[in-house]
Design a protein around this motif. Structure first.
Motif, PDB file in Angstrom:
ATOM      1  N   GLU A   1       5.149   2.306   7.944  1.00  0.00           N
ATOM      2  CA  GLU A   1       6.605   2.142   7.934  1.00  0.00           C
ATOM      3  C   GLU A   1       7.029   0.951   8.783  1.00  0.00           C
ATOM      4  O   GLU A   1       7.939   0.203   8.406  1.00  0.00           O
ATOM      5  CB  GLU A   1       7.273   3.421   8.447  1.00  0.00           C
TER       6      GLU A   1
ATOM      7  N   ALA B   1       6.189  -2.179   6.944  1.00  0.00           N
ATOM      8  CA  ALA B   1       7.157  -2.338   5.852  1.00  0.00           C
ATOM      9  C   ALA B   1       8.444  -2.951   6.370  1.00  0.00           C
ATOM     10  O   ALA B   1       9.025  -3.851   5.748  1.00  0.00           O
ATOM     11  CB  ALA B   1       7.425  -0.996   5.189  1.00  0.00           C
TER      12      ALA B   1
ATOM     13  N   PRO C   1       8.372  -4.587   0.629  1.00  0.00           N
ATOM     14  CA  PRO C   1       7.048  -4.242   1.149  1.00  0.00           C
ATOM     15  C   PRO C   1       6.016  -3.939   0.076  1.00  0.00           C
ATOM     16  O   PRO C   1       4.834  -4.219   0.250  1.00  0.00           O
ATOM     17  CB  PRO C   1       7.333  -3.008   2.017  1.00  0.00           C
ATOM     18  N   ARG C   2       6.437  -3.377  -1.045  1.00  0.00           N
ATOM     19  CA  ARG C   2       5.459  -3.056  -2.097  1.00  0.00           C
ATOM     20  C   ARG C   2       4.864  -4.315  -2.714  1.00  0.00           C
ATOM     21  O   ARG C   2       3.828  -4.253  -3.373  1.00  0.00           O
ATOM     22  CB  ARG C   2       6.118  -2.194  -3.166  1.00  0.00           C
TER      23      ARG C   2
ATOM     24  N   GLY D   1       9.791   0.704   1.715  1.00  0.00           N
ATOM     25  CA  GLY D   1       8.625   1.347   2.308  1.00  0.00           C
ATOM     26  C   GLY D   1       8.966   2.435   3.299  1.00  0.00           C
ATOM     27  O   GLY D   1       8.073   2.998   3.929  1.00  0.00           O
TER      28      GLY D   1
ATOM     29  N   ARG E   1      13.257   3.739  -0.894  1.00  0.00           N
ATOM     30  CA  ARG E   1      11.941   3.897  -0.272  1.00  0.00           C
ATOM     31  C   ARG E   1      10.885   3.086  -1.016  1.00  0.00           C
ATOM     32  O   ARG E   1       9.979   2.515  -0.394  1.00  0.00           O
ATOM     33  CB  ARG E   1      11.543   5.363  -0.228  1.00  0.00           C
ATOM     34  N   GLU E   2      10.969   3.010  -2.325  1.00  0.00           N
ATOM     35  CA  GLU E   2      10.021   2.194  -3.085  1.00  0.00           C
ATOM     36  C   GLU E   2      10.142   0.722  -2.700  1.00  0.00           C
ATOM     37  O   GLU E   2       9.139   0.003  -2.642  1.00  0.00           O
ATOM     38  CB  GLU E   2      10.257   2.366  -4.590  1.00  0.00           C
TER      39      GLU E   2
END
Length: 291
Positions: free
Chosen positions: A105, A108, A119-120, A229, A225-226
């Protein structure tokens, strides 16, 4: 990371009869530091859930990875071990090394704030025996402090953030062949970040943030959140804590005033949250940066 029990690399070293833990401390913001001595050992790390940044402080001349037997360690060499990696190590002779354990986290959040990327999209690059004098010097300063003293520990927290920021800028790269699906569009992500920064003093709600993206609260929380992160409330708390630390370092404002500027209902609420995150009071933090 709420407990050392959740840090697999720490637990692996701590369970070895050849290893001695010299000191460890939670530095706040999902970062834990540890200083180790080891001798004639072998270690296997199997997909830890956290990132590890290490620096050899002394020795390590005959330490190597089993898949890279021709490369040996040495003082001031650094290793970057991402979450989910696999590695096996042979330690011949004596070694002293420092570790930073970093939550996904927190990395991210760094990708968002330092790289302005989702972050992804990003991935921490695994690397062994890096030469980076600036990072090594930060580690030496870190281990020279007393981590049990609140004032010094807060300074170690600042050093830890310097180490993490440098690692993020230099060892984080784009995922190969990534095809993004879901998540928030880049322009919505930027719009949210700007809105949150401008309204840290306000009692922001999930529905208010979701409305910016014209989404239901449920779908917004999942897509946030996707993209970032971490969930919206953790991101908001992290940004408020960053603002509070900046105000404590750079101004003489009263704690009640800082609390209101950072979106806390009262000085006591702010103080309790600050202590939970940083491991010391706001007053101790301010005192640590006074000359």
């Amino acid at each position: 990371m709420s407990s050392l029990e959740t840090i697999q690399v720490f637990q692996s070293l701590n369970s070895s009869p050849h290893t001695r833990l010299e000191q460890s401390a939670s530095l706040g913001d999902g970062v834990v530091a540890a200083l180790w001595s080891n001798r004639h050992d072998a270690q296997d790390y199997h997909a830890p859930s956290h990132h590890t940044l290490s620096c050899y402080i002394a020795g390590g001349f005959e330490t190597y990875r089993r898949d890279q037997p021709g490369r040996k360690g040495a003082p001031d060499k650094l290793c970057v071990l991402p979450a989910g990696h696999q590695s096996s190590w042979v330690i011949n002779g004596d070694i002293r090394l420092a570790h930073l354990y970093i939550s996904p986290e927190q990395l991210a959040l760094n990708c968002v704030t330092l790289l302005d990327r989702e972050p992804r999209e990003m991935m921490l690059q695994e690397n062994t025996f890096i030469d980076d004098p600036a990072q090594a010097e930060r580690f030496h300063r870190l281990i020279g402090m007393n981590w049990t003293e609140p004032g010094e520990r807060l300074q170690t927290s600042s050093l830890a953030h310097e180490l993490l920021d440098h690692m993020t800028l230099n060892q984080v790269g784009l995922r190969d062949g990534l095809r993004l699906k879901g998540g928030l569009a880049p322009h919505l992500r930027r719009q949210l970040m700007e809105f949150i920064e401008l309204n840290l003093a306000e009692p922001l709600s999930l529905g208010q943030l979701a409305g910016i993206c014209a989404l239901s609260e449920y779908h917004f929380a999942r897509m946030f959140r996707e993209s970032f992160g971490l969930p919206p409330h953790q991101y908001l708390l992290a940004r408020r804590m960053n603002r509070a630390r900046e105000l404590l370092r750079r101004t003489r404002k009263a704690f009640g005033e800082i609390a209101l500027e950072c979106g806390f209902a009262s000085a006591s609420h702010f103080s309790n949250r600050f202590r939970q995150v940083m491991g010391a009071t706001a007053g101790e933090y301010r005192l640590a940066f006074e000359t």
